[in-house]
Structures are given as C-alpha cells and as structure tokens.
Design a protein around this motif. Structure first.
Motif, PDB file in Angstrom:
ATOM      1  N   GLU A   1     -44.537 -55.866  14.207  1.00  0.00           N
ATOM      2  CA  GLU A   1     -44.183 -57.082  14.931  1.00  0.00           C
ATOM      3  C   GLU A   1     -45.425 -57.823  15.412  1.00  0.00           C
ATOM      4  O   GLU A   1     -45.464 -59.056  15.404  1.00  0.00           O
ATOM      5  CB  GLU A   1     -43.252 -56.749  16.095  1.00  0.00           C
ATOM      6  N   GLU A   2     -46.438 -57.078  15.826  1.00  0.00           N
ATOM      7  CA  GLU A   2     -47.698 -57.701  16.263  1.00  0.00           C
ATOM      8  C   GLU A   2     -48.358 -58.457  15.106  1.00  0.00           C
ATOM      9  O   GLU A   2     -48.817 -59.588  15.269  1.00  0.00           O
ATOM     10  CB  GLU A   2     -48.649 -56.629  16.799  1.00  0.00           C
ATOM     11  N   LEU A   3     -48.395 -57.841  13.933  1.00  0.00           N
ATOM     12  CA  LEU A   3     -48.974 -58.508  12.769  1.00  0.00           C
ATOM     13  C   LEU A   3     -48.158 -59.745  12.404  1.00  0.00           C
ATOM     14  O   LEU A   3     -48.723 -60.825  12.188  1.00  0.00           O
ATOM     15  CB  LEU A   3     -49.043 -57.571  11.566  1.00  0.00           C
ATOM     16  N   LEU A   4     -46.849 -59.628  12.349  1.00  0.00           N
ATOM     17  CA  LEU A   4     -45.997 -60.764  12.005  1.00  0.00           C
ATOM     18  C   LEU A   4     -46.158 -61.896  13.020  1.00  0.00           C
ATOM     19  O   LEU A   4     -46.231 -63.069  12.647  1.00  0.00           O
ATOM     20  CB  LEU A   4     -44.535 -60.330  11.900  1.00  0.00           C
ATOM     21  N   GLY A   5     -46.251 -61.541  14.295  1.00  0.00           N
ATOM     22  CA  GLY A   5     -46.475 -62.558  15.330  1.00  0.00           C
ATOM     23  C   GLY A   5     -47.819 -63.247  15.149  1.00  0.00           C
ATOM     24  O   GLY A   5     -47.927 -64.473  15.285  1.00  0.00           O
ATOM     25  N   GLY A   6     -48.850 -62.472  14.831  1.00  0.00           N
ATOM     26  CA  GLY A   6     -50.177 -63.046  14.591  1.00  0.00           C
ATOM     27  C   GLY A   6     -50.188 -63.970  13.386  1.00  0.00           C
ATOM     28  O   GLY A   6     -50.849 -65.016  13.393  1.00  0.00           O
ATOM     29  N   LEU A   7     -49.442 -63.600  12.361  1.00  0.00           N
ATOM     30  CA  LEU A   7     -49.353 -64.467  11.181  1.00  0.00           C
ATOM     31  C   LEU A   7     -48.651 -65.778  11.541  1.00  0.00           C
ATOM     32  O   LEU A   7     -49.104 -66.859  11.141  1.00  0.00           O
ATOM     33  CB  LEU A   7     -48.600 -63.761  10.048  1.00  0.00           C
TER      34      LEU A   7
END
Length: 165
Positions: free
Chosen positions: A74-80
């Motif tokens: 979720e952190e990666l997807l949010g950063g993207l």
C-alpha cells in the motif's frame, strides 16, 4: 528523453516493483530507490497500476515473501499515485501477438516518450535482440530501449545518476 528537471523518463514493468519489495537490496530495490530519490521520472497508467496492485497484494506471494506485506504494498502504491507521472490516455500504438499483456507497458513507454522500459520479461527483452521482430521494433521505435534492471542500473550509473545506498 529527459524531463524539464533532467530526469530520465522510465517505465517499470510489474516484476520490477515486486522484486523491489521482496528484497531489501538488489537491482529491483535500487530501481525503486531511483524513483524515490527523484532521479528518474517514472510513468504509470491505470492498467499498470491495477496490475501492480493485483500482484503485490496476492496472498500467496505475501506468504512466500515475508517482506511483501500489505502495508509495504500500500505504501508503494500510494507513492506511485502521489509522485509517479500518471498518463490517463495511452494510445495502442504497439501490438504484440507473442504476449498481448506486455503491450500496455510498451504503449505506456511510447506515450510517455520514455527512454527506457525496465523489465525481466523475456518477451519484452527479446524486442532488443537481433530477430525479425526485434529489428522491426527497433526500426519503428528507435528512442525506446528495453533493459533488464541490472543493465538499466549500469546505464544510469554511466550517466552519473545513482540511487542512495
């Protein structure tokens, strides 16, 4: 091609994101650091984002790779969503009978004017080889290079662009 801040325009395929999250170091993690450090301009589309979300949240993969947690995904997807360049409209300029699922990555890279598409997928990497399909691809799209993460990192290092270590 570079953006107005001199960042190289890049598209990563889904496996680069996966490998970046399942290991704390290595080529996938270094590729993600280039994005996190603002060294590259990373492009995504709705289709790519959906595939990344689907793969990173698969329970079987999260069970197999302890570092691939729901929170990190979720952190990666949010950063993207926050920092990657999102293209809403991606024309279907390239079709690929060998693996139609790969078309979205090539088409995103072409629409973005990306210099690199980074992948471990042999169907994509073969487009850079001396074959009829590869020769045709390079003739039609000479400004796009498809590289595996190691070759891409080498290329970035030769340009003096490195992620933190």
């Amino acid at each position: 091609m570079n953006d107005e801040r001199g960042r190289v325009r890049v598209v990563y395929d889904c496996v680069v994101f996966l490998q970046g999250l399942i290991k704390e170091s290595g080529p996938g993690a270094e590729c993600l650091e280039l994005f996190e450090d603002g060294i590259i301009e990373l492009f995504i589309s709705e289709g790519v984002l959906n595939e990344i979300g689907d793969v990173l949240t698969r329970p079987d993969l999260q069970h197999k790779f302890p570092l691939l947690t729901q929170e990190r995904a979720e952190e990666l997807l949010g950063g993207l969503r926050e920092r990657a360049t999102f293209l809403e409209s991606v024309p279907a300029e390239f079709s690929y009978d060998r693996d139609p699922k790969d078309e979205m990555y090539v088409n995103l890279a072409l629409a973005a004017g990306a210099a690199y598409l980074v992948s471990r997928d042999n169907d994509l990497l073969d487009l850079m080889r001396e074959t009829d399909a590869g020769n045709d691809f390079r003739r039609r799209f000479p400004s796009l290079m498809i590289l595996n993460p190691v070759a891409f990192l080498r290329e970035m290092q030769s340009k003096g662009k490195r992620a933190r270590r």
